[in-house]
Design an enzyme around this catalytic site. Structure first.
Site, short mmCIF file in Angstrom:
data_model
loop_
_atom_site.label_atom_id
_atom_site.label_comp_id
_atom_site.label_asym_id
_atom_site.label_seq_id
_atom_site.Cartn_x
_atom_site.Cartn_y
_atom_site.Cartn_z
N ASP A 13 -3.77 7.98 7.83
CA ASP A 13 -4.72 7.05 8.45
C ASP A 13 -3.97 6.15 9.44
O ASP A 13 -2.83 6.45 9.81
CB ASP A 13 -5.50 6.25 7.40
CG ASP A 13 -4.65 5.25 6.64
OD1 ASP A 13 -3.47 5.05 6.99
OD2 ASP A 13 -5.17 4.64 5.68
N SER B 93 0.80 -1.23 0.00
CA SER B 93 0.00 0.00 0.00
C SER B 93 0.83 1.28 0.00
O SER B 93 0.31 2.34 -0.34
CB SER B 93 -0.95 0.02 1.21
OG SER B 93 -0.22 -0.13 2.42
N HIS C 254 -0.79 4.65 7.31
CA HIS C 254 -0.03 5.25 6.22
C HIS C 254 0.30 6.73 6.44
O HIS C 254 -0.56 7.49 6.91
CB HIS C 254 -0.82 5.11 4.91
CG HIS C 254 -1.23 3.71 4.63
ND1 HIS C 254 -2.49 3.23 4.93
CD2 HIS C 254 -0.55 2.67 4.09
CE1 HIS C 254 -2.57 1.96 4.57
NE2 HIS C 254 -1.41 1.60 4.07
#
Length: 350
Positions: A323, A42, A326
């Site tokens: 978040d 991610s 991240h």
């Protein structure tokens, strides 16, 4: 004199034609630049998970993701751009597209295979993400298409000059699977899979060390029923991985002809930013801008992952984390610039 002027004009016109042929003809395909090929999780996923059959736990294609730069959600797990986006900009390349983007058939500048939640091990979030082994299979398909389009020799040139960057491993170490092995055995499995990937790729690589996983918001709070390793249990795994990665790269440099690599110590730099945010232009280093619960540790940003209520900060530029897992675009920009100036730029000089 008139005759001389005429000859000069004709020569200039012919030169112009040659330049135009070079600019607009076949040489467009042979423009000298290094393509960027991206693999991982991610931290690098530009939206591949938008197009796979998965759950919202592994997607980020809703507001407020993307709010800072794109002004709409792209599938990036961030408020804006990621490290590969900045590196492409520095290399004078456009945004590198997601491999699964519908209709994609031009790979001249590179392609991004990264999938949010992916690990080096197939078993990490198996069935919900595109693991590293599958990403390699996708790369082989691109390689085949390039050979068909450009011929073997030209395709080889493109792929050998390309820069391959990867962010992988974090999901393996926060997986319940890690508890089934000793730390040394498990790190050996992850590094072993990474070795296979390197040997199947090109010869110019960019690596980031694993971040300080114990300091991301999600791991700051131990949740009831958690089967994943705790923050304390992750620390030795990350240290072992980063040490083993360094040894691996030195070994491959001795063994593989033409092997070049660049690394960024993501662990050290991100830890410094987290623990001394004001020094780097932030006011909050531990709590996520978007999430819920203490430190924003509940991964609820956008209200699409089971928990519908969440908090969103007023000024994302003040936060290290966007978040529960991240960093923000501002962090990625700083890290990318540091990496580029350190020595990654040299890999793009063809």
């Amino acid at each position: 004199m008139a005759s001389l002027r005429l000859r000069i004009s004709i020569l200039a016109f012919c030169t112009c034609l040659v330049i135009q042929c070079s600019c607009y003809g076949h040489s467009v395909l042979q423009k000298k630049h290094a393509a960027l090929l991206i693999f991982g999780d991610s931290l690098y996923d530009p939206g591949n998970n938008n197009y796979i059959n998965t759950t919202t736990d592994f997607q980020a294609n809703w507001f407020p993701y993307g709010e800072t730069f794109f002004k709409y959600p792209t599938g990036r797990f961030c408020d804006g751009r990621l490290i590969p986006d900045f590196l492409a900009q520095y290399a004078k390349l456009p945004f590198i597209p997601a491999y699964l983007q519908p209709g994609l058939n031009n790979y001249s500048n590179g392609v991004n295979f990264a999938s949010g939640g992916a690990g080096a091990l197939v078993e990490s979030h198996q069935g919900f993400v595109t693991d590293l082994k599958t990403q390699i299979s996708q790369f082989r398909k691109v390689e085949k298409l390039l050979r068909h389009k450009l011929g073997d020799a030209e395709a080889y040139t493109v792929l050998s000059k390309a820069v391959y960057i990867i962010s992988i491993g974090s999901n393996d170490y926060i997986s319940p699977l890690a508890s089934n092995f000793s730390n040394e055995e498990y790190v050996g499995l992850v590094i072993g899979n990474l070795t296979i990937w390197i040997k199947k790729g090109g010869r110019k690589f960019g690596f980031s060390t694993l971040p300080p996983l114990n300091e991301i918001p999600s791991l700051r709070v131990h949740k009831p029923g958690d089967t994943s390793p705790s923050a304390e249990e992750v620390i030795p795994l990350v240290k072992l991985h980063n040490k083993a990665l360094g040894k691996l790269l030195l070994k491959l440099k001795r063994e593989l002809e033409g092997f070049k690599y660049s690394t960024i110590d993501l662990h050290t730099y991100l830890k410094q930013i987290i623990n001394r945010p004001s020094k780097y232009g932030f006011s909050e280093g531990k709590t996520a801008c978007c999430g819920s619960g203490p430190y924003g540790a509940i991964n609820s940003c956008g209200g699409k992952r089971g928990v519908t209520k969440y908090q969103l900060c007023d000024n994302v530029a003040e936060y290290v984390f966007f978040d529960s897992f991240h960093p923000t675009e501002k962090v990625y920009r700083k890290l990318s610039k540091l990496w580029w100036r350190h020595n990654l730029k040299e890999l793009f000089e063809v």
